[in-house]
Enzyme design. Structure first.
Site: not given
Ligand code: ADP
Ligand code: FBP
Ligand code: MG
Length: 546
Positions: A216, A243, A271, A315, A370, A427-429
């Site tokens: 977020g 991100t 993932d 996953g 998952e 979370y260990m991985i």
């Molecule tokens: N569609 C989007 N537009 C802008 N920022 C986003 C969007 N989706 C996610 N983010 C931001 O990217 C960051 C990481 O997103 P997240 O889904 O938690 O993890 P990951 O990048 O690992 O998939 C967060 O700070 C989130 O607010």
């Molecule tokens: O408990 P959290 O930090 O929300 O993360 C859980 C999720 O993070 C992951 O490890 C992958 O996360 P990202 O999308 O940030 O890469 C998933 O496998 C899992 O669903």
């Protein structure tokens, strides 16, 4: 000098790409700026942020060439900042690199997305090859870089941070490098830390991220204001699919403000769900570490009558970790992933299979990703808050649910007394440091990112495509997710190694085949077909499927 003509054959379904036809040299391509510059230092650009959006998506840089060649190029600072001076690359005076023959990447080098071709195949989609260029767009003492890590943890985050800092410093003589703490919101709500080769020297031996991370909190205007106010001109953003979407809108806002700031994404996802690239860092480490959980489950299950070990692996949408961990282990009797629906009751169902395997072997191990079986537990999810701060679907614990269903079944039927042990090593991985091969991979990612930013490229994600590092426009890695293709040979290999039921009806197989044929498209005709094939050929599963 090749002739360059704008090509009008863009898809009616998609925004019009900028397409150029090129016959001899990519270096002669001049692209139309995706947006007009406001001013180099920003000026009053902040007030005009209403058009922030998907300009690079609306105007992807497409270059076409002979015999179906197509380059999906990445933006460059010169697309919207005029008259930028260039400088010789300081690497040419670096003793460590001076011995390298042909060290600089040829400007025209590109990497093919599809490498299995036929005599008559069009050459297909290419990406700009990563690597150092002879001329750079930043002087060493002009660079003010920052690094941020976002999303969930993944082994290797610290290695990438370390290698960006050391690479910038050792290869390009950069001294001003800031760490943004706590993910995107850190740009405007947290402190920054100054990073140097000394301060990051041994961080690759630690799990997690020294910069900390968050979900977020992506406020584009505040983030870009912070970049502008601090005088940052290279932004390295390490994170997953969410991100990269965030990085893309930051790039668009920077471009709209006309700032000389390179925005580079380094893909992080345990993932392995990021499209186009061969594989993400931390994935190998995760598969290796998952073996320990599977071994433990196997030992527990094998040491007691009718023992069942259930291991839940990461996953959310893609079952790569579960699939690879299963294939590597050979102790797994059944692997369940989000891409392959299954059912519990009745003929051909999971419970029947569990009973059969227990009868045959006296014990069994189940690996469940998952995101698997979420349709089956959807009822329970509805009553819960179902999104995290980043908008990701919050999942119910399929491992616990499945374990309970198996226990209930054997209690209800009274057919046999079972002993089930459930292990969730997530979370260990995630928290361990990256292994040796991921460490090397992280170094290459960091170096490719630095070379790209120094060469003035921006708005791109870096990653290997068929083994060669490339610069990939943001939209290409965010528009689709990398998923296990269950009609591919790799999933068939898994089914044959576990000898589990496929749980698929003929209709499921037909639907899966159809789904594999319909990724998003930019182009029509042969190019479109080629892109479709390319998308499917670049997942780990396909590229390794022999
Ligand atoms: N569609 C989007 N537009 C802008 N920022 C986003 C969007 N989706 C996610 N983010 C931001 O990217 C960051 C990481 O997103 P997240 O889904 O938690 O993890 P990951 O990048 O690992 O998939 C967060 O700070 C989130 O607010
Ligand atoms: O408990 P959290 O930090 O929300 O993360 C859980 C999720 O993070 C992951 O490890 C992958 O996360 P990202 O999308 O940030 O890469 C998933 O496998 C899992 O669903
Ligand atoms: Mg994600």
């Amino acid at each position: 000098m090749g002739s360059i003509t704008e090509n009008s054959s863009s898809s009616s379904l998609q925004p019009k790409p900028h397409i150029f036809d090129i016959r001899s040299s990519l270096s002669s391509v001049k692209t139309t700026p995706a947006s007009s510059p406001s001013s180099r230092n920003g000026g009053d650009s902040r007030r005009r942020s209403s058009t922030m959006g998907s300009e690079s998506k609306l105007n992807p840089k497409i270059v076409t060439g002979d015999t179906g060649y197509l380059l999906e190029d990445v933006p460059h600072l010169t697309d919207y900042v005029p008259n930028l001076p260039t400088y010789p690359n300081p690497l040419q005076d670096n003793p460590a690199y001076s011995v390298v023959k042909q060290y600089f990447v040829n400007h025209d080098d590109t990497v093919a997305q599809k490498i299995v071709v036929h005599k008559s195949s069009p050459r297909g989609t290419h990406f700009r090859r990563a690597g150092p260029r002879q001329r750079v767009y930043f002087e060493s003492d002009e660079v003010h870089a920052c690094i941020v890590t976002c999303g969930g943890l993944c082994p290797g985050l610290n290695t990438v941070i370390r290698e960006i800092v050391c690479g910038l410093s050792h290869m390009y003589g950069v001294t001003k490098i800031l760490g943004i703490e706590g993910g995107y919101r850190g740009f405007y709500a947290r402190n920054t830390i100054s990073l140097s080769p000394k301060s990051v020297n041994d961080i690759h031996k630690r799990g997690g991220t020294i910069l900390s991370t968050s979900r977020g909190g992506h406020d584009t205007s505040k983030i870009v204001d912070s970049i502008q106010d601090r005088g940052i001109n290279q932004v390295y953003i390490i994170g997953g699919d969410g991100t990269q979407k965030g990085a893309s809108v930051i790039f668009e806002e920077i471009q709209r403000r006309g700032l000389k700031v390179s925005v580079v994404g380094i893909p992080k996802t345990i993932d392995n769900d990021i499209a186009v690239i061969d594989k993400s860092f931390g994935f190998d480490t995760a598969v290796e570490e998952a073996q320990r959980a599977i071994n433990a489950a196997h030992v527990e299950a094998g040491s007691i009558e009718n023992g069942i070990g259930v291991v839940k692996l990461m996953g959310r949408y893609s079952g790569f970790i579960a699939m690879y961990a299963t294939l590597a282990s050979r102790d797994v009797d059944c692997c369940l992933i989000p891409e392959s629906p299954f059912y519990l009751e009745g003929k051909g169902g999971l419970l029947e299979f569990v009973q059969k395997r227990l009868k045959e072997n006296g014990h069994m191990v189940i690996v469940v990703a998952e995101g698997a079986g979420q349709d089956l537990i959807a009822e329970s999810i509805r009553s819960m808050k179902n999104e995290d701060a980043s908008g990701n679907k919050l999942l119910l614990d399929v491992g616990l649910w499945l374990s309970q269903k198996i226990k209930d079944h054997f209690t209800r039927t009274g057919k046999m007394a079972i002993n089930l042990k459930y292990i969730d090593p997530t979370y260990m991985i995630r928290a361990i440091p990256s292994n040796a091969s991921d460490n090397v991979y992280c170094t290459l990612l960091a170096h490719s990112a630095i070379h790209g930013a120094m060469a003035g490229y921006t708005g791109f994600t870096v990653g290997p495509v068929n083994g060669r590092h490339a610069y990939i426009p943001f939209h290409r890695v965010t528009e689709t997710q990398n998923k296990v293709v269950i009609t591919d040979r790799m999933w068939a290999r898994l089914l044959s190694s576990t000898n589990q039921p496929s749980f698929l009806s003929q209709k499921d197989v037909d639907d899966a085949k159809k789904e594999d044929e319909s990724p998003t498209q930019l182009l029509e005709g042969d190019d479109k077909k080629q892109r479709e094939e390319s998308v499917n050929d670049n997942s780990i599963s396909s590229s390794n499927s022999g």
